[in-house]
Design an enzyme around this catalytic site. Sequence first.
Site, mmCIF file in Angstrom:
data_model
loop_
_atom_site.group_PDB
_atom_site.id
_atom_site.type_symbol
_atom_site.label_atom_id
_atom_site.label_comp_id
_atom_site.label_asym_id
_atom_site.label_seq_id
_atom_site.Cartn_x
_atom_site.Cartn_y
_atom_site.Cartn_z
ATOM 1 N N LYS A 1 1.268 4.470 -3.134
ATOM 2 C CA LYS A 1 1.066 5.781 -2.777
ATOM 3 C C LYS A 1 2.453 6.633 -2.886
ATOM 4 C CE LYS A 1 -3.192 5.644 -1.817
ATOM 5 N NZ LYS A 1 -4.258 6.389 -2.646
ATOM 6 N N TYR B 1 0.766 -1.047 0.019
ATOM 7 C CA TYR B 1 0.049 -0.043 0.027
ATOM 8 C C TYR B 1 0.971 1.122 0.084
ATOM 9 C CZ TYR B 1 -3.192 3.725 1.582
ATOM 10 O OH TYR B 1 -3.923 4.799 1.739
#
Length: 326
Positions: free
Chosen positions: A211, A207
């Site tokens: 980002k 994750y």
Amino acid sequence: MLSAVRSCLLPIIRLYLQGFKALLVQLFSRPFGLPAMPRQDGKVAIVTGGGRGIGYEAVRHMAKLGAHVIIGGRDEQEGLEAVRRICEEYKEAKVEFTKLDLASLQSVRQFVQRFKERGLPLNLLVNNAGVMLVPEGRTEDGFEQHFGVNYLGHFLLTWLLLDTLKDSGKCGYFSRVVNVSSSAHHVGEIGLNDLNSCQSYSAHAAYCQSKLAQLLFSSHLHQELQRGGFPLSSCAVDPGMVDTALYRHLWTPLSLVQSAIARLLFRTPAEGAATVLFAALSPALEGECGGGYWANGRRVMTSQPTFDPQLRLSLWETSVQLLGLQ
């Protein structure tokens, strides 16, 4: 054995420490209040994941200002319900839903083809949709889900729409690409040789990597657009810690704690959307003032890797290769 445990636990510790830090900052700062934005009559916007949460609030506000907004999303029922609610609230709203599954490159290409066949301009592209801490799995095309959905799907979508965005911009009103990132990028690392997390999988590391990749893409794109003199800008936004369904894949005990804390301390989707809307609509960010990374209504610093031009270029070139683009 010790190395495996460390590689598993370290990303978890880093992400939750970053989350705690972000929550503290949020506690001691007033939520950004979106100032009055100019009318957007005649403008066309695409918002991915606009059926709920931050995306829905962004769509709702743009529609209120007269923009023609297209929600790109995977859940047709959710998207059509969002359209119905907005049109009930604003009778003159121009809002519609078109199927878009960012986990399928074919779906992204079909979405763009359908859009281009209509001959519409495109003034705003808000890359908002995303997943967080999903179980290990692959997209339709074999990419790790965080990398495939949060980053690569949006990369392809933006790439295929670039010509329309450029053609729709003009002096005095640039087109804009707004990438919804996260403070989690601060603890993200880009492994160019293992972007698909094949060597070892950590949902937390994946994750954060996705980002950071979004931010590197946004920065490199803006630099290339400026260099080419195009009437189009690209920026990234951190909406803060917002009470949305994004946290539904947390470990169950943590999910229960998060649900209780979120009601008290997290921002509402409307508050989270404020900086996204500011980046997309504010006249103060026109032209050369666009770009950058925004949080709570102001430009803020990003992590050290985002300043590495070679890393930005390498990720860009690797992405182009993975997608078979020219």
